[in-house]
Design an enzyme around this catalytic site. Structure first.
Site, PDB file in Angstrom:
ATOM      1  N   LYS A 124       0.158  -3.558 -19.019  1.00 50.86           N
ATOM      2  CA  LYS A 124      -0.026  -2.848 -18.061  1.00 50.86           C
ATOM      3  C   LYS A 124      -1.429  -2.703 -18.943  1.00 50.86           C
ATOM      4  CE  LYS A 124       1.376   0.098 -15.071  1.00 50.86           C
ATOM      5  NZ  LYS A 124       2.710  -0.053 -14.601  1.00 50.86           N
ATOM      6  N   ASP A 164      -0.569   0.523  -9.252  1.00 48.13           N
ATOM      7  CA  ASP A 164       0.259   1.564 -10.428  1.00 48.13           C
ATOM      8  C   ASP A 164      -0.891   3.280  -9.803  1.00 48.13           C
ATOM      9  OD1 ASP A 164       2.955   1.737 -11.841  1.00 48.13           O
ATOM     10  OD2 ASP A 164       1.378   3.001 -12.677  1.00 48.13           O
TER      11      ASP A 164
HETATM   12  P1  NDP Z   1       1.112   6.747  -6.341  1.00 47.27           P
HETATM   13  O1  NDP Z   1      -0.760   6.980  -7.277  1.00 47.27           O
HETATM   14  O2  NDP Z   1       0.512   5.700  -4.984  1.00 47.27           O
HETATM   15  O3  NDP Z   1       1.535   8.210  -6.094  1.00 47.27           O
HETATM   16  C1  NDP Z   1       2.156   8.274  -7.623  1.00 47.27           C
HETATM   17  C2  NDP Z   1       2.259   9.967  -7.292  1.00 47.27           C
HETATM   18  O4  NDP Z   1       2.954  10.179  -8.808  1.00 47.27           O
HETATM   19  C3  NDP Z   1       1.610  10.892  -6.832  1.00 47.27           C
HETATM   20  O5  NDP Z   1       2.245  11.653  -5.886  1.00 47.27           O
HETATM   21  C4  NDP Z   1       0.459  11.431  -7.696  1.00 47.27           C
HETATM   22  O6  NDP Z   1      -0.617  12.366  -7.401  1.00 47.27           O
HETATM   23  C5  NDP Z   1       2.288  12.170  -8.377  1.00 47.27           C
HETATM   24  N1  NDP Z   1       1.207  12.486  -9.821  1.00 47.27           N
HETATM   25  C6  NDP Z   1       0.487  12.005 -11.173  1.00 47.27           C
HETATM   26  N2  NDP Z   1       0.127  12.089 -11.746  1.00 47.27           N
HETATM   27  C7  NDP Z   1       0.840  12.968 -11.593  1.00 47.27           C
HETATM   28  C8  NDP Z   1       1.404  14.749 -12.820  1.00 47.27           C
HETATM   29  N3  NDP Z   1       0.919  14.328 -13.605  1.00 47.27           N
HETATM   30  N4  NDP Z   1       1.798  15.286 -12.185  1.00 47.27           N
HETATM   31  C9  NDP Z   1       2.507  15.069 -10.885  1.00 47.27           C
HETATM   32  N5  NDP Z   1       2.388  14.162 -10.194  1.00 47.27           N
HETATM   33  C10 NDP Z   1       1.743  13.254 -10.527  1.00 47.27           C
HETATM   34  O7  NDP Z   1       1.638   5.633  -7.698  1.00 47.27           O
HETATM   35  P2  NDP Z   1       2.731   4.992  -6.922  1.00 47.27           P
HETATM   36  O8  NDP Z   1       3.598   5.588  -6.181  1.00 47.27           O
HETATM   37  O9  NDP Z   1       2.643   4.045  -7.680  1.00 47.27           O
HETATM   38  O10 NDP Z   1       3.907   5.615  -8.749  1.00 47.27           O
HETATM   39  C11 NDP Z   1       5.170   6.130  -9.048  1.00 47.27           C
HETATM   40  C12 NDP Z   1       5.473   5.786 -10.135  1.00 47.27           C
HETATM   41  O11 NDP Z   1       5.916   4.952  -9.561  1.00 47.27           O
HETATM   42  C13 NDP Z   1       4.946   5.853 -11.669  1.00 47.27           C
HETATM   43  O12 NDP Z   1       5.054   5.922 -12.612  1.00 47.27           O
HETATM   44  C14 NDP Z   1       4.834   4.582 -11.473  1.00 47.27           C
HETATM   45  O13 NDP Z   1       4.583   3.497 -12.875  1.00 47.27           O
HETATM   46  C15 NDP Z   1       5.731   3.785 -10.722  1.00 47.27           C
HETATM   47  N6  NDP Z   1       5.928   2.169  -9.872  1.00 47.27           N
HETATM   48  C16 NDP Z   1       4.785   1.814  -9.531  1.00 47.27           C
HETATM   49  C17 NDP Z   1       5.331   0.607  -9.136  1.00 47.27           C
HETATM   50  C18 NDP Z   1       4.478   0.500  -7.749  1.00 47.27           C
HETATM   51  O14 NDP Z   1       4.164  -1.083  -7.913  1.00 47.27           O
HETATM   52  N7  NDP Z   1       3.604   1.088  -7.302  1.00 47.27           N
HETATM   53  C19 NDP Z   1       6.069  -0.239  -9.728  1.00 47.27           C
HETATM   54  C20 NDP Z   1       7.508   0.601 -10.534  1.00 47.27           C
HETATM   55  C21 NDP Z   1       6.652   1.465 -11.041  1.00 47.27           C
HETATM   56  P3  NDP Z   1      -1.605  11.527  -7.465  1.00 47.27           P
HETATM   57  O15 NDP Z   1      -2.013  10.185  -7.885  1.00 47.27           O
HETATM   58  O16 NDP Z   1      -2.350  12.205  -6.432  1.00 47.27           O
HETATM   59  O17 NDP Z   1      -2.018  12.453  -8.728  1.00 47.27           O
HETATM   60  O1  2IT Z   2       5.485  -0.465 -13.152  1.00 47.96           O
HETATM   61  C1  2IT Z   2       5.323  -1.746 -12.232  1.00 47.96           C
HETATM   62  O2  2IT Z   2       6.364  -2.356 -11.653  1.00 47.96           O
HETATM   63  C2  2IT Z   2       3.805  -1.693 -11.438  1.00 47.96           C
HETATM   64  N1  2IT Z   2       3.367  -0.625 -10.990  1.00 47.96           N
HETATM   65  C3  2IT Z   2       4.341  -2.849 -10.662  1.00 47.96           C
HETATM   66  C4  2IT Z   2       3.651  -3.865 -11.457  1.00 47.96           C
HETATM   67  C5  2IT Z   2       3.218  -5.102 -10.280  1.00 47.96           C
HETATM   68  O3  2IT Z   2       3.102  -6.080 -11.940  1.00 47.96           O
HETATM   69  O4  2IT Z   2       3.504  -5.332  -9.559  1.00 47.96           O
END
Ligand code: NDP
Ligand code: 2IT
Length: 445
Positions: A124, A164
């Site tokens: 990461k 992420d």
């Molecule tokens: P995004 O940046 O697209 O969205 C994240 C969301 O969470 C946004 O709504 C963001 O708002 C909000 N957020 C971030 N920090 C906070 C906080 N402290 N309090 C409340 N809301 C918050 O990210 P993703 O959708 O990609 O990621 C969301 C989750 O999914 C994370 O835990 C990530 O690790 C996980 N994940 C992502 C993957 C991917 O492929 N993208 C794969 C697997 C897991 P803002 O960003 O505007 O602060």
């Molecule tokens: O938390 C996760 O699994 C991700 N943000 C996606 C990682 C990736 O390499 O696609």
């Protein structure tokens, strides 16, 4: 296994890294039994070796804003474990990013990637850069400066970063552009790329789609289906968007999304053009969901609150770590919620998980539920290696199969005598065994 001793040592070595400690403790508690039954793990020091990252690169990221002012952020890449494949995991840009958060995420990624059945190790990275309010050019300059350091330790067979929180298609584009310029090569070094230059169909949707496929499997264990169920979803980013789209497609109704400013309750359901509006919100770089309530006046905005007070059948936290605590869990259970599936990484606190387990409702952790994102990254790597692109249906079918298999694996390793499935145990034991056995085969390195 002496969990308390291991945790004390870890806490002494890495004081204050609370999220990292939290993630390690959960895995240790799940694998204790299987570890003790396999003395060869202890002899090879597997635990001591798997809980420390292989290496961490920390660097400064200087960049210039649109007014000519110089800023300096911190950048990191945590390469945790590459026993079963090249390091693989996302990059997070968010002001809360620190080593504890990236170590917890990198550690979780080892087991998640192992569950996908694809050859990917765990890593990461990210930065404390805050994309909020930044212009496209500022984001580009930041990404370029970040890559000016990161390129040294990544490569398509070495370490393959992706998105992420705060890192989506736009940021991957800027990062890739700089990597290509530095290396003079066009390879699959990042995943989540644009469709015209090596990206895979379905990758943007994959985490949310995969999470909903997983929920479909959970429900079918009880003879239930998604059609007609009410969902509370948190977040409004990439994962929440994919999940909301697929829930609608399968006949479910989503009544909430949330941001750091509060949550939206939409009694009519977040469907149709409202799903597209989530992308507008995300692209605004404003970090708020409130504008949804102006755009769709039949919805309500609840400032500073979390969606877990709303009545729902299924809860899917898709925002960030530790966003659902013990009180939230109690409220969900009291309101009749029967299934909790983590789209985000570690969104439920250990106390919340205890509440779900005690109430015997279905609960599945992020490393299983959200593995579809990285799995589809793995499929992107395969397509890049073959220099071809699969059609949408093929990627989606593969993603669906992978999620079904991860679910079956969790049931195999997590079902107790009463028939209740402890998905935390199932995911951790299955993820761990594959990596631990690979480490045994490869000697002390
Ligand atoms: P995004 O940046 O697209 O969205 C994240 C969301 O969470 C946004 O709504 C963001 O708002 C909000 N957020 C971030 N920090 C906070 C906080 N402290 N309090 C409340 N809301 C918050 O990210 P993703 O959708 O990609 O990621 C969301 C989750 O999914 C994370 O835990 C990530 O690790 C996980 N994940 C992502 C993957 C991917 O492929 N993208 C794969 C697997 C897991 P803002 O960003 O505007 O602060
Ligand atoms: O938390 C996760 O699994 C991700 N943000 C996606 C990682 C990736 O390499 O696609």
């Amino acid at each position: 296994m002496d969990i308390e001793r291991i945790m004390l040592d870890l806490e002494k070595k890495h004081p204050g890294e609370l999220e990292y400690h939290q993630a390690v403790r959960e895995v240790l508690e799940s694998i204790e039994e299987i570890y003790d039954e396999n003395p060869q793990f202890e002899t090879a020091g597997i635990l001591e070796r798997i809980i420390e990252p292989d290496r961490i690169l920390t660097f400064k990221v200087p960049w210039v804003d649109d007014h000519g002012k110089v800023h300096v952020n911190l950048g990191y890449r945590v390469q945790f474990n590459n026993a079963i494949g090249p390091y693989k995991g996302g990059l997070r840009f968010h002001p809360s990013v620190n080593l504890s958060i990236l170590k917890f995420l990198g550690f979780e990624q080892i087991f998640k990637n192992s569950l996908t059945t694809l050859p990917m190790g765990g890593a990461k990275g990210g930065s404390d850069f805050n994309p909020k309010g930044k212009s496209n050019n500022e984001i580009m300059r930041f990404c370029q400066s970040f890559m000016l350091e990161l390129w040294r330790i990544i490569g398509p067979e070495v370490d393959v970063p992706a998105g992420d929180i705060g890192v989506g298609g736009r940021e991957i584009g800027f990062l890739y552009g700089m990597y290509k310029k530095l290396m003079l090569e066009h390879t699959g070094v990042l995943t989540g790329k644009g469709l015209g230059w090596g990206g895979s169909l379905i990758r943007p949707e994959a985490t949310g789609f995969g999470a909903v496929y997983f929920v479909k499997e959970m429900l079918s264990l009880n003879g239930e289906q998604i059609k007609g169920k009410t969902f509370a979803v948190s977040g409004f980013g990439n994962v929440a968007w994919g999940a909301v789209s697929k829930i609608n497609e399968l006949g479910g109704k989503v009544v909430t999304i949330s941001g750091p400013d509060g949550y939206i309750y939409d009694p009519d359901g977040i469907s149709g053009s409202k799903i597209g509006y989530m992308l507008t919100l995300r692209a605004s770089n404003e970090d708020i969901v409130r504008p949804y309530s102006f755009e769709f006046p039949n919805s309500q905005f609840h400032q500073g609150k979390r969606p877990w007070e709303v009545k729902c059948d299924i809860a899917m936290p898709c925002a960030t770590q530790n966003e659902l605590d013990k009180e939230d869990a109690r409220r969900l259970v009291a309101n009749g919620c029967k299934c909790v599936a983590e789209g985000a990484n570690m969104p439920c606190t250990p106390e919340a998980i205890e509440v779900f387990h005690e109430a015997r409702i279905q609960y599945a952790p992020g490393k299983a539920v959200n593995a579809g994102g990285v799995a589809t990254s793995g499929l992107e790597m395969s397509q890049n290696a073959m220099k071809l692109g699969w059609p949408k249906e093929e990627v989606d079918t593969r993603l669906h199969d992978i999620m079904t298999r991860i679910h079956a694996t969790c049931v195999t390793y997590g079902k107790d005598q009463s028939g209740y499935v402890n998905y935390v145990k199932g995911a951790n034991v299955a993820g761990f065994m594959k990596v631990a056995n690979a480490m045994l085969d490869q000697g002390i390195v």
